[in-house]
Enzyme design. Structure first.
Site, PDB file in Angstrom:
ATOM      1  N   ASP A 174     -12.867  -4.316   5.035  1.00 13.66           N
ATOM      2  CA  ASP A 174     -12.849  -4.706   3.619  1.00 13.66           C
ATOM      3  C   ASP A 174     -12.635  -3.444   2.779  1.00 13.66           C
ATOM      4  O   ASP A 174     -12.004  -2.506   3.266  1.00 13.66           O
ATOM      5  CB  ASP A 174     -14.142  -5.455   3.270  1.00 13.66           C
ATOM      6  CG  ASP A 174     -13.948  -6.453   2.135  1.00 13.66           C
ATOM      7  OD1 ASP A 174     -13.413  -6.052   1.093  1.00 13.66           O
ATOM      8  OD2 ASP A 174     -14.327  -7.631   2.282  1.00 13.66           O
ATOM      9  N   HIS A 212      -9.215  -2.544   2.675  1.00 10.43           N
ATOM     10  CA  HIS A 212      -8.675  -3.169   1.464  1.00 10.43           C
ATOM     11  C   HIS A 212      -8.507  -2.179   0.318  1.00 10.43           C
ATOM     12  O   HIS A 212      -8.293  -2.573  -0.817  1.00 10.43           O
ATOM     13  CB  HIS A 212      -9.548  -4.348   1.039  1.00 10.43           C
ATOM     14  CG  HIS A 212      -9.483  -5.505   1.994  1.00 10.43           C
ATOM     15  ND1 HIS A 212     -10.106  -6.701   1.751  1.00 10.43           N
ATOM     16  CD2 HIS A 212      -8.865  -5.645   3.191  1.00 10.43           C
ATOM     17  CE1 HIS A 212      -9.878  -7.531   2.767  1.00 10.43           C
ATOM     18  NE2 HIS A 212      -9.141  -6.907   3.654  1.00 10.43           N
TER      19      HIS A 212
END
Ligand SMILES: *[C@@H]1O[C@H](CO)[C@@H](O)[C@H](O)[C@H]1NC(C)=O
Length: 395
Positions: free
Chosen positions: A218, A241
């Site tokens: 993430d 991310h």
């Protein structure tokens, strides 16, 4: 043997032990002396706590020492502030219980609460979360998961040379902290592990990250409401991310994000490079004085992105606008390749345009035969130097 020597011998030992500890020049509290076992299977939680408690009341600066070996530690809270400066030095590996159900709903594996003037140095922290990820991926009813290492309400902390692997959710979170330096920390989990953020910071001020590597599932760094004076440099991000300010506008009354600098960093194969993200909901939050500079993007899906329309599944906000006001955001010397054609995407709120955006010396290319493009919505600002793809900012 006489009766008196039976009594005298233990007494002598006690006395010697006492003298030994009290005269040692540095106050080192080795977890093994408190019963921890470096075998990876014996529960060493109580021993770690005892070592901490002894170090924490030490009159002079103290060291909690975790030597080489593998130590099993369950959910644990180290509470401060302590009497003196405290160094938590780890040479070995600390592992979490392999059964994720052992954590219940606590939310934390290793929690430092209200510590001050402490350093966490070295070591590997392995949350062994593969079972937890499998539960999540299979759509079962799973516990919420635990952050691996958390500092809550800490002041004057140095975190250096620490490695966290296989976290359940975030690797390392700072909440309500002041003056924290994070140096040469490595956070690693598979790119497809769900919600394994690298660093998470919120309601904190004076936080610097230098020379860290985040390879996870993430955000490499996520910066939440109430965060001020953050400096991130020499970050290596990916997979992951990217670096995200947000999600913001989760609540109507929300503190802003101010004075964040990210520089001299590299993103490799990430979903985003630098992102500012807010829910499409009313909020009095804000983002201002942000500097993204000297960044290299290697095959990044959204190298530069502002998304103020965040509303996953279109629940609770299908027709709303974000109340978060974004201003004074500078993107300077950002180069490399975009994995999608739209390399720049500045989608601001319909009711609160982004103002004071500066684009300077941007060179982002798309290598699939067509040039990269940019898209803006309600984004105002200034272009300086060469901007590629062509800027879409409104003056
Ligand atoms: C912005 O943050 C940096 C890094 O923490 C700090 O050194 C600087 O003083 C801050 N600037 C302002 C105007 O507060």
């Amino acid at each position: 043997m006489s009766r008196s020597s039976n009594i005298a011998l233990p007494l002598l030992f006690t006395l010697l032990t006492f003298i030994d500890v009290s005269t040692s020049s540095s106050n080192v509290f080795n977890v093994v002396s408190f019963g921890a076992k470096p075998d990876g299977v014996t529960d060493s939680t109580a021993a770690f706590l005892k070592a901490w408690q002894s170090a924490c009341v030490s009159a002079g600066s103290a060291t909690v020492m975790v030597p080489a070996g593998t130590f099993l530690v369950k959910g644990i809270t180290f509470t401060g502030p302590c009497k003196s400066k405290l160094k938590f030095q780890v040479a070995g590996t600390v592992v979490a219980p392999a059964d994720y159900k052992a954590f219940g709903n606590s939310g934390y594996w290793i929690l430092f609460n209200r510590v001050s003037k402490m350093s966490l140095v070295g070591g590997t922290f392995d949350a062994r979360a593969s079972g937890f990820w499998a539960c999540r991926k299979s759509g079962q009813n799973c516990p919420p998961g635990v952050r691996s290492i958390t500092f809550n309400a800490a002041t004057d902390v140095i975190i250096s040379g620490v490695k966290s692997i296989n976290s359940q959710i975030s690797h390392m979170t700072l909440k309500g902290c002041t003056n924290v330096a994070v140096r040469n920390v490595k956070l690693v989990a598979p790119g497809n592990s769900p919600n394994t953020d690298g660093f998470g910071v919120q309601s904190s001020t004076g936080i610097t990250f230098t020379g860290s590597t985040v390879q996870s599932g993430d955000d490499c760094v996520s910066i939440g409401p109430g965060t001020r004076n953050v400096l991130i440099s020499k970050l290596k991000c990916g997979p992951g991310h990217g670096v995200s300010i947000g999600s913001l506008a989760k609540t109507l009354n929300e503190d802003g994000v101010e004075n964040v600098t990210l520089s001299s960093s590299v993103f490799t194969g990430t979903q985003n490079g630098v992102r500012i993200k807010s829910w499409a909901r009313p909020s009095n939050g804000f983002v201002k004085n942000v500097f993204f500079q000297d960044l290299i993007m290697k095959n990044v899906q959204n190298p530069i992105i502002i998304d103020q329309n965040y509303c996953p599944s279109k629940e609770d906000c299908p027709t709303e606008q974000s109340g978060v006001a974004i201003s004074q955001v500078t993107y300077k010397n950002i180069q490399g390749t975009s994995a999608t054609q739209q390399a720049m995407n500045l989608v601001c709120s319909k009711t609160n345009p982004c103002t004071g955006i500066t684009l300077q010396d941007i060179k982002l290319t798309y290598n699939k035969g067509t040039p990269a493009t940019s898209y803006c919505f309600n984004a105002q600002g200034t272009n300086l130097g060469v901007i590629q793809p062509t800027s879409c900012l409104k003056r």
